[in-house]
Design a protein around this motif. Sequence first.
Motif, mmCIF file in Angstrom:
data_model
loop_
_atom_site.group_PDB
_atom_site.id
_atom_site.type_symbol
_atom_site.label_atom_id
_atom_site.label_comp_id
_atom_site.label_asym_id
_atom_site.label_seq_id
_atom_site.Cartn_x
_atom_site.Cartn_y
_atom_site.Cartn_z
ATOM 1 N N GLY A 102 68.023 25.323 40.104
ATOM 2 C CA GLY A 102 68.938 25.150 41.324
ATOM 3 C C GLY A 102 69.444 26.584 42.017
ATOM 4 O O GLY A 102 68.720 27.520 42.070
ATOM 5 N N ASP A 103 70.852 26.592 42.064
ATOM 6 C CA ASP A 103 71.433 27.684 42.665
ATOM 7 C C ASP A 103 71.961 28.708 41.590
ATOM 8 O O ASP A 103 73.027 29.308 41.629
ATOM 9 C CB ASP A 103 72.624 27.307 43.624
ATOM 10 C CG ASP A 103 72.256 27.025 44.738
ATOM 11 O OD1 ASP A 103 71.101 27.095 45.140
ATOM 12 O OD2 ASP A 103 72.830 26.035 45.371
ATOM 13 N N LEU A 123 56.572 31.397 32.335
ATOM 14 C CA LEU A 123 56.353 30.651 31.282
ATOM 15 C C LEU A 123 56.108 29.121 31.422
ATOM 16 O O LEU A 123 56.463 28.586 32.474
ATOM 17 C CB LEU A 123 57.483 30.747 30.327
ATOM 18 C CG LEU A 123 58.169 32.180 29.830
ATOM 19 C CD1 LEU A 123 59.407 32.129 29.079
ATOM 20 C CD2 LEU A 123 56.877 32.393 29.040
ATOM 21 N N PRO A 124 55.186 28.413 30.589
ATOM 22 C CA PRO A 124 55.176 27.090 30.773
ATOM 23 C C PRO A 124 56.496 26.314 30.802
ATOM 24 O O PRO A 124 57.644 26.847 30.225
ATOM 25 C CB PRO A 124 54.654 26.457 29.488
ATOM 26 C CG PRO A 124 54.094 27.772 28.906
ATOM 27 C CD PRO A 124 54.775 29.014 29.181
ATOM 28 N N GLN A 125 56.632 25.331 31.702
ATOM 29 C CA GLN A 125 57.823 24.773 32.147
ATOM 30 C C GLN A 125 58.164 23.554 31.097
ATOM 31 O O GLN A 125 58.024 22.478 31.085
ATOM 32 C CB GLN A 125 57.410 24.044 33.519
ATOM 33 C CG GLN A 125 59.079 23.461 34.177
ATOM 34 C CD GLN A 125 58.784 23.093 35.742
ATOM 35 O OE1 GLN A 125 57.515 23.019 36.170
ATOM 36 N NE2 GLN A 125 59.758 23.137 36.449
ATOM 37 N N ALA A 126 59.170 24.127 30.095
ATOM 38 C CA ALA A 126 59.350 23.143 29.116
ATOM 39 C C ALA A 126 60.659 22.261 29.574
ATOM 40 O O ALA A 126 60.833 21.200 29.002
ATOM 41 C CB ALA A 126 60.192 24.042 27.997
ATOM 42 N N ASN A 127 61.252 22.647 30.738
ATOM 43 C CA ASN A 127 62.179 21.779 31.164
ATOM 44 C C ASN A 127 62.047 21.728 32.860
ATOM 45 O O ASN A 127 61.905 22.599 33.350
ATOM 46 C CB ASN A 127 63.692 22.623 31.252
ATOM 47 C CG ASN A 127 64.866 21.673 31.628
ATOM 48 O OD1 ASN A 127 64.929 21.133 32.638
ATOM 49 N ND2 ASN A 127 65.642 21.651 30.600
ATOM 50 N N PRO A 128 61.819 20.591 33.409
ATOM 51 C CA PRO A 128 61.633 20.413 34.722
ATOM 52 C C PRO A 128 62.462 20.746 35.581
ATOM 53 O O PRO A 128 62.180 20.825 36.925
ATOM 54 C CB PRO A 128 61.418 18.734 34.792
ATOM 55 C CG PRO A 128 62.545 18.404 33.786
ATOM 56 C CD PRO A 128 62.080 19.093 32.438
ATOM 57 N N PHE A 129 63.669 21.185 35.346
ATOM 58 C CA PHE A 129 64.761 21.832 36.153
ATOM 59 C C PHE A 129 64.768 23.260 36.191
ATOM 60 O O PHE A 129 65.592 23.666 36.928
ATOM 61 C CB PHE A 129 66.010 21.152 35.920
ATOM 62 C CG PHE A 129 66.029 19.445 36.083
ATOM 63 C CD1 PHE A 129 66.024 18.878 37.219
ATOM 64 C CD2 PHE A 129 66.340 18.788 34.972
ATOM 65 C CE1 PHE A 129 65.825 17.629 37.322
ATOM 66 C CE2 PHE A 129 66.238 17.462 34.731
ATOM 67 C CZ PHE A 129 66.163 16.947 36.164
ATOM 68 N N MET A 130 64.052 23.884 35.484
ATOM 69 C CA MET A 130 64.154 25.302 35.204
ATOM 70 C C MET A 130 62.666 25.936 35.759
ATOM 71 O O MET A 130 61.658 25.364 35.134
ATOM 72 C CB MET A 130 64.429 25.657 33.855
ATOM 73 C CG MET A 130 66.061 25.196 33.537
ATOM 74 S SD MET A 130 66.216 25.279 31.880
ATOM 75 C CE MET A 130 66.088 26.782 31.317
ATOM 76 N N ASP A 145 68.690 20.495 25.802
ATOM 77 C CA ASP A 145 67.790 19.978 24.664
ATOM 78 C C ASP A 145 66.242 20.712 24.577
ATOM 79 O O ASP A 145 65.660 20.619 23.499
ATOM 80 C CB ASP A 145 67.338 18.405 24.843
ATOM 81 C CG ASP A 145 68.867 17.549 24.598
ATOM 82 O OD1 ASP A 145 69.652 17.869 23.865
ATOM 83 O OD2 ASP A 145 68.754 16.392 25.062
ATOM 84 N N SER A 146 65.801 20.990 25.911
ATOM 85 C CA SER A 146 64.486 21.599 25.757
ATOM 86 C C SER A 146 64.716 23.070 25.019
ATOM 87 O O SER A 146 63.319 23.542 24.935
ATOM 88 C CB SER A 146 64.206 21.795 27.402
ATOM 89 O OG SER A 146 65.027 22.583 27.963
#
Length: 198
Positions: free
Chosen positions: A92-93, A62-69, A155-156
């Motif tokens: 992350g982990d 999916l498009p990256q709506a959250n830079p950490f996911m 929030d995302s």
Amino acid sequence: MRFLAPLALSLAPPLAAAEPGAGALPDLAALIECRLGYDDFMAYQPVLRDPLKAVALGWRPLPQANPFMIEYRLNAPVTVFGHASDHIAFAGDGVVAVLDLPDPRVLARDLQLETGVDTAEKALFGREVRAEETPGPDGTPGWIDSAVINASNVDSHPGKTLAGCSYSLDPPDEAEEPAAGPAPASVAAPSPAPAVPR
């Protein structure tokens, strides 16, 4: 609250891992529900690095709506914590299912999670469900393989609850290891002039 440290690590990019051996990947629902271990989590890392491997599993990036996911839509939904979802994410982990639950507090109560953050804007809950000693990557004993169930909002993804598991493999804490042999004389010797109350 020990669960906050693994949750904080979920903001970091996934760790690198060696390619897993041949065979099926560990069960995804069990991974999300914290029923597996760190090595099982790491077996998915090559999939995260290669979109074609994800597609072969029936996952649509999916498009990256959250830079950490890193998010995927599944061809077949998984049922985790009593809820079905076809939307998962790695951060992350950790790995989470994105559930159609507007308030993570409800699931947190059901799973008996501890409160990390609970404000009008942010809710974060977790509970360590396993911490077992295991040999480390180099074969040394005393490493800790741990798993933490977590539920939160972000929030995302408004109106959603992110629920899943954070995995970690921590080296032995040298400060907690017992000292070998007798204590040094400077530590063991009493003060030559103890204080005497007047």
